[in-house]
Motif scaffolding. Structure first.
Motif, PDB file in Angstrom:
ATOM      1  N   ASN A 126      16.326   6.117   0.999  1.00 42.62           N
ATOM      2  CA  ASN A 126      16.874   7.471   1.047  1.00 42.62           C
ATOM      3  C   ASN A 126      17.802   7.668   2.232  1.00 42.62           C
ATOM      4  OD1 ASN A 126      15.384   8.146  -1.228  1.00 42.62           O
ATOM      5  ND2 ASN A 126      13.646   8.909  -0.039  1.00 42.62           N
ATOM      6  N   ALA A 127      17.535   6.961   3.356  1.00 41.29           N
ATOM      7  CA  ALA A 127      18.393   7.081   4.536  1.00 41.29           C
ATOM      8  C   ALA A 127      19.678   6.297   4.402  1.00 41.29           C
ATOM      9  CB  ALA A 127      17.632   6.641   5.782  1.00 41.29           C
ATOM     10  N   ASP A 174       0.842  -1.190   0.000  1.00 42.07           N
ATOM     11  CA  ASP A 174       0.000   0.000   0.000  1.00 42.07           C
ATOM     12  C   ASP A 174       0.882   1.246   0.000  1.00 42.07           C
ATOM     13  OD1 ASP A 174       0.939  -0.607   2.522  1.00 42.07           O
ATOM     14  OD2 ASP A 174      -0.649   0.513   3.500  1.00 42.07           O
ATOM     15  N   PRO A 175       0.309   2.423  -0.250  1.00 43.72           N
ATOM     16  CA  PRO A 175       1.134   3.643  -0.328  1.00 43.72           C
ATOM     17  C   PRO A 175       1.927   3.937   0.938  1.00 43.72           C
ATOM     18  CG  PRO A 175      -1.029   4.028  -1.285  1.00 43.72           C
ATOM     19  CD  PRO A 175      -1.088   2.674  -0.660  1.00 43.72           C
ATOM     20  N   ARG A 176       1.379   3.655   2.124  1.00 38.55           N
ATOM     21  CA  ARG A 176       2.116   3.926   3.355  1.00 38.55           C
ATOM     22  C   ARG A 176       3.344   3.037   3.465  1.00 38.55           C
ATOM     23  NH1 ARG A 176      -2.597   4.591   8.031  1.00 38.55           N
ATOM     24  NH2 ARG A 176      -3.783   6.260   7.000  1.00 38.55           N
ATOM     25  N   THR A 177       3.176   1.754   3.170  1.00 38.50           N
ATOM     26  CA  THR A 177       4.317   0.849   3.226  1.00 38.50           C
ATOM     27  C   THR A 177       5.350   1.218   2.177  1.00 38.50           C
ATOM     28  OG1 THR A 177       2.821  -0.904   3.979  1.00 38.50           O
ATOM     29  CG2 THR A 177       4.985  -1.566   3.182  1.00 38.50           C
ATOM     30  N   ARG A 178       4.905   1.598   1.008  1.00 41.60           N
ATOM     31  CA  ARG A 178       5.846   2.001  -0.039  1.00 41.60           C
ATOM     32  C   ARG A 178       6.641   3.227   0.381  1.00 41.60           C
ATOM     33  NH1 ARG A 178       2.357   3.074  -3.657  1.00 41.60           N
ATOM     34  NH2 ARG A 178       1.988   0.881  -4.160  1.00 41.60           N
ATOM     35  N   LEU A 179       5.998   4.149   1.081  1.00 42.60           N
ATOM     36  CA  LEU A 179       6.698   5.340   1.555  1.00 42.60           C
ATOM     37  C   LEU A 179       7.752   4.974   2.587  1.00 42.60           C
ATOM     38  CD1 LEU A 179       6.959   8.411   1.574  1.00 42.60           C
ATOM     39  CD2 LEU A 179       5.146   8.487   3.292  1.00 42.60           C
ATOM     40  N   LEU A 180       7.453   4.039   3.487  1.00 40.34           N
ATOM     41  CA  LEU A 180       8.438   3.596   4.474  1.00 40.34           C
ATOM     42  C   LEU A 180       9.643   2.958   3.796  1.00 40.34           C
ATOM     43  CD1 LEU A 180       6.106   2.038   7.214  1.00 40.34           C
ATOM     44  CD2 LEU A 180       7.210   4.273   7.243  1.00 40.34           C
ATOM     45  N   GLY A 224       3.376 -15.166   2.131  1.00 37.99           N
ATOM     46  CA  GLY A 224       2.739 -16.033   3.106  1.00 37.99           C
ATOM     47  C   GLY A 224       1.378 -15.532   3.507  1.00 37.99           C
ATOM     48  N   LYS A 225       0.823 -16.193   4.524  1.00 35.52           N
ATOM     49  CA  LYS A 225      -0.507 -15.818   4.986  1.00 35.52           C
ATOM     50  C   LYS A 225      -0.500 -14.477   5.697  1.00 35.52           C
ATOM     51  CE  LYS A 225      -0.855 -19.512   7.381  1.00 35.52           C
ATOM     52  NZ  LYS A 225      -1.364 -20.551   8.316  1.00 35.52           N
ATOM     53  N   GLU A 226       0.595 -14.172   6.350  1.00 37.59           N
ATOM     54  CA  GLU A 226       0.630 -12.977   7.180  1.00 37.59           C
ATOM     55  C   GLU A 226       1.614 -11.925   6.711  1.00 37.59           C
ATOM     56  OE1 GLU A 226       3.863 -14.545  10.462  1.00 37.59           O
ATOM     57  OE2 GLU A 226       1.716 -14.742  10.883  1.00 37.59           O
ATOM     58  N   SER A 227       2.463 -12.225   5.725  1.00 41.00           N
ATOM     59  CA  SER A 227       3.495 -11.265   5.350  1.00 41.00           C
ATOM     60  C   SER A 227       3.942 -11.516   3.914  1.00 41.00           C
ATOM     61  CB  SER A 227       4.699 -11.363   6.293  1.00 41.00           C
ATOM     62  OG  SER A 227       5.278 -12.657   6.182  1.00 41.00           O
ATOM     63  N   VAL A 228       4.675 -10.500   3.404  1.00 34.58           N
ATOM     64  CA  VAL A 228       5.325 -10.573   2.094  1.00 34.58           C
ATOM     65  C   VAL A 228       6.794 -10.246   2.304  1.00 34.58           C
ATOM     66  CG1 VAL A 228       5.365  -9.682  -0.265  1.00 34.58           C
ATOM     67  CG2 VAL A 228       3.207  -9.849   0.964  1.00 34.58           C
ATOM     68  N   VAL A 229       7.687 -11.061   1.755  1.00 40.40           N
ATOM     69  CA  VAL A 229       9.121 -10.912   1.963  1.00 40.40           C
ATOM     70  C   VAL A 229       9.757 -10.407   0.678  1.00 40.40           C
ATOM     71  CG1 VAL A 229      11.266 -12.042   2.674  1.00 40.40           C
ATOM     72  CG2 VAL A 229       9.081 -12.766   3.666  1.00 40.40           C
ATOM     73  N   PHE A 230      10.568  -9.328   0.799  1.00 37.16           N
ATOM     74  CA  PHE A 230      11.276  -8.745  -0.335  1.00 37.16           C
ATOM     75  C   PHE A 230      12.779  -8.899  -0.133  1.00 37.16           C
ATOM     76  CE2 PHE A 230       7.227  -6.584  -0.196  1.00 37.16           C
ATOM     77  CZ  PHE A 230       6.862  -6.484  -1.524  1.00 37.16           C
ATOM     78  N   HIS A 231      13.482  -8.988  -1.236  1.00 39.03           N
ATOM     79  CA  HIS A 231      14.944  -9.026  -1.206  1.00 39.03           C
ATOM     80  C   HIS A 231      15.478  -7.638  -1.492  1.00 39.03           C
ATOM     81  CE1 HIS A 231      19.036  -9.532  -2.816  1.00 39.03           C
ATOM     82  NE2 HIS A 231      19.111 -10.562  -1.977  1.00 39.03           N
ATOM     83  N   ALA A 232      16.522  -7.247  -0.751  1.00 43.11           N
ATOM     84  CA  ALA A 232      17.111  -5.921  -0.932  1.00 43.11           C
ATOM     85  C   ALA A 232      18.609  -6.000  -0.690  1.00 43.11           C
ATOM     86  CB  ALA A 232      16.465  -4.910   0.011  1.00 43.11           C
ATOM     87  N   ASP A 233      19.327  -5.030  -1.209  1.00 40.75           N
ATOM     88  CA  ASP A 233      20.768  -4.890  -0.984  1.00 40.75           C
ATOM     89  C   ASP A 233      20.978  -3.958   0.190  1.00 40.75           C
ATOM     90  OD1 ASP A 233      21.242  -6.494  -3.170  1.00 40.75           O
ATOM     91  OD2 ASP A 233      21.347  -4.813  -4.564  1.00 40.75           O
ATOM     92  N   GLY A 234      21.784  -4.421   1.154  1.00 41.98           N
ATOM     93  CA  GLY A 234      22.002  -3.652   2.360  1.00 41.98           C
ATOM     94  C   GLY A 234      22.864  -2.429   2.145  1.00 41.98           C
ATOM     95  N   GLY A 235      22.655  -1.433   2.997  1.00 42.55           N
ATOM     96  CA  GLY A 235      23.434  -0.199   2.944  1.00 42.55           C
ATOM     97  C   GLY A 235      24.319  -0.080   4.161  1.00 42.55           C
ATOM     98  N   SER A 236      24.048   0.917   5.006  1.00 46.02           N
ATOM     99  CA  SER A 236      24.876   1.137   6.188  1.00 46.02           C
ATOM    100  C   SER A 236      24.038   1.767   7.283  1.00 46.02           C
ATOM    101  CB  SER A 236      26.069   2.045   5.846  1.00 46.02           C
ATOM    102  OG  SER A 236      25.615   3.312   5.395  1.00 46.02           O
ATOM    103  N   LEU A 237      24.434   1.481   8.537  1.00 42.82           N
ATOM    104  CA  LEU A 237      23.846   2.067   9.729  1.00 42.82           C
ATOM    105  C   LEU A 237      24.969   2.516  10.651  1.00 42.82           C
ATOM    106  CD1 LEU A 237      20.791  -0.140  10.800  1.00 42.82           C
ATOM    107  CD2 LEU A 237      20.759   2.271  10.216  1.00 42.82           C
TER     108      LEU A 237
END
Length: 507
Positions: free
Chosen positions: A235-236, A223-229, A249-262
């Motif tokens: 951006n961070a 949804d738009p809110r999740t996409r904004l997060l 799954g029944k309760e969630s959707v899992v995406f693959h991403a490349d990690g950045g830094s914290l």
């Protein structure tokens, strides 16, 4: 006085002298003179018809008879009277919703008044027309018909039926009502009301579906809110980019991403974003996993779905943190942002590790996997003080010769009112799977339960109903013991240190 002079005087009249009497003439001469003068004034030239013949005298009505001319004049007078009657009726009624009709005082029948009637149409004899059913019939005017024997009101069946058919054009555009195929359709009030109610219900259902689609996480969309997060994470600098969906799954959707830094901790090169669905369709029967958990009991709110979803994400974060400190093979928690949990990716080069259900292992590897699962279950219960509550071959991954445990959002502590029942269900799933895969060393569900919990529940005749009764009795005794000690709620363990949250959180 001269009498002859008196006789010669003309008697005076109060209204003036009387002129000589005009010679008598017929109405035919009068009409002929008027017609001739009118034609002379307008300079009307009679043209020929398309066939080339001149207009003949017999094409006009017969005006040779005085009776005919009188009837024509009377008809004209009646029409003028009816026009005046309509004006009086309009003035009398004004803007009132309740109107009074003067139709009974009309001199000319509506169907005969071809010049003044607004609803007049050309009459056609369709009694012998085979296609007359395909031509819509005109609705007669309301009021008296003929000599007053037949009365047509607004409650007439045919009138209401045709009017209901015409009102179907006001339905929503997505409701296909058709054009009637040129037939004279008459819908009864019951049918029309049913169609109207159905149209209204469909519009409301369509609006709800659109609302749910715009404000919920779908199968492979957000949804738009999740996409904004997710955009804020990129951006961070927490994420380099998001590659796509890898699991649903029944309760969630899992995406693959490349990690950045914290700043607080390093971010793995490959991470997994677990986005919990923002609809509670799959959580209606799963609230017992969280509402009786003492860690979230006070914060549980049935009235706010989004808060419940965030509690699910937070609960999985705490469980993964506790499991990682106990040495259980599970993903590392990187970041929690509302209902999005960022974890280390179990896999390599964008390819996720296969589930234990899908992988084809040799007998030796399958035996090794069984012993690892048994050790993980014991660590969960004894070291982490947790029960998975949904353990099966679908929630265990095989990667680099090890079994990895995932999906622990529903995990509870053994002190949960149904903790031992959940543990028995996990033991049954594990025992059944490895026995089917040919692992001869696999314990039965009863022995596996005792080996994990250490409760030594008597097996007896291995009757599942009797065994479950013993488990329920143990849960009841534990609950009574907790209530006697006065510990209705327990604080979160100090070992459950939270991973860093996003500094620019919207909470």
């Amino acid at each position: 006085m001269d009498q002859s002079g008196l006789a010669a005087e003309t008697p005076k009249k109060p209204w003036g002298p009387v002129g000589p009497a005009a010679p008598s003439c017929s109405l035919t001469d009068v009409m002929s003179e008027q017609l001739a003068s009118q034609l002379d004034e307008e300079n009307i030239v009679f043209t020929s018809d398309p066939a080339g013949d001149l207009l003949l005298a017999q094409d006009f009505p017969d005006t040779a008879s005085d009776l005919m001319l009188a009837q024509m004049l009377q008809m004209q007078f009646d029409r003028e009277f009816d026009d005046q009657l309509r004006r009086e009726e309009k003035k009398f009624n004004g803007d009132s919703k309740v109107s009074i009709s003067f139709e009974n005082y009309r001199m000319v029948h509506p169907y005969e008044d071809s010049d003044s009637s607004e609803d007049e149409v050309d009459w056609q004899d369709t009694r012998r027309d085979p296609y007359r059913a395909e031509r819509p019939q005109t609705t007669p005017r309301r009021g008296f018909s003929g000599k007053g024997k037949n009365i047509t009101t607004k409650h007439d069946e045919d009138t209401c039926g045709r009017k209901n058919t015409a009102r179907m054009e006001n339905f929503a555009p997505e409701v296909q009502v058709g054009d009637g195929l040129g037939m004279d359709l008459k819908l009864s009030n019951q049918v029309f009301n049913s169609l109207k109610q159905h149209c209204h219900s469909e519009q409301r259902r369509s609006a709800r579906l659109h609302e749910k689609k715009e404000h919920s996480t779908a199968e492979q969309a957000v949804d738009p809110r999740t996409r904004l997060l997710m955009y804020k994470m990129v951006n961070a600098g927490v994420l380099e980019n998001i590659n796509g969906c890898i699991s649903t799954g029944k309760e969630s959707v899992v995406f693959h991403a490349d990690g950045g830094s914290l700043e607080e901790q390093p971010v793995p090169n490959e991470v997994a974003l677990k986005v919990f669905k923002t609809t509670l369709n799959e959580f209606k029967n799963r609230d017992r996993y969280i509402k009786d958990d003492y860690r979230f009991k006070d914060r549980y709110s049935r009235l706010n779905p989004r808060k419940v979803i965030r509690l699910w994400a937070e609960k999985e974060m705490h469980n993964l943190t506790r499991m990682k400190k106990a040495g259980v093979s599970c993903p590392d928690v990187v970041l929690l942002k509302k209902h999005i949990l960022v974890m280390s990716f179990i896999g390599k080069d964008h390819v996720p590790a296969p589930k234990l259900k899908e992988v084809q292992l040799s007998p030796e590897d399958m035996k090794t996997a069984y012993h690892q699962v048994l050790q993980i279950m014991q660590q969960l219960y004894q070291d982490c003080n947790l029960v998975h509550a949904d353990l099966s071959e679908y929630n265990m991954l095989w990667f680099e010769g090890k079994v990895w445990l995932i999906d622990v959002s529903q995990s509870v502590e053994p002190t949960h009112p149904h903790g031992l029942e959940f543990l028995f269900r996990d033991c049954r799933n594990v025992a059944t799977f490895f026995q089917r895969r040919g692992v001869t060393e696999a314990l039965s569900v009863y022995d596996l339960f005792n080996a994990v919990s250490g409760l030594n529940v008597p097996v007896g005749a291995e009757d599942e109903a009797q065994f479950m009764a013993e488990i329920v009795a143990l849960e009841k005794r534990n609950e009574d013991h907790v209530q006697r000690r006065g510990k209705k709620t327990f604080p979160v363990s100090s070992d459950d240190s939270d991973p860093p949250l996003n500094p620019d959180s919207d909470d």
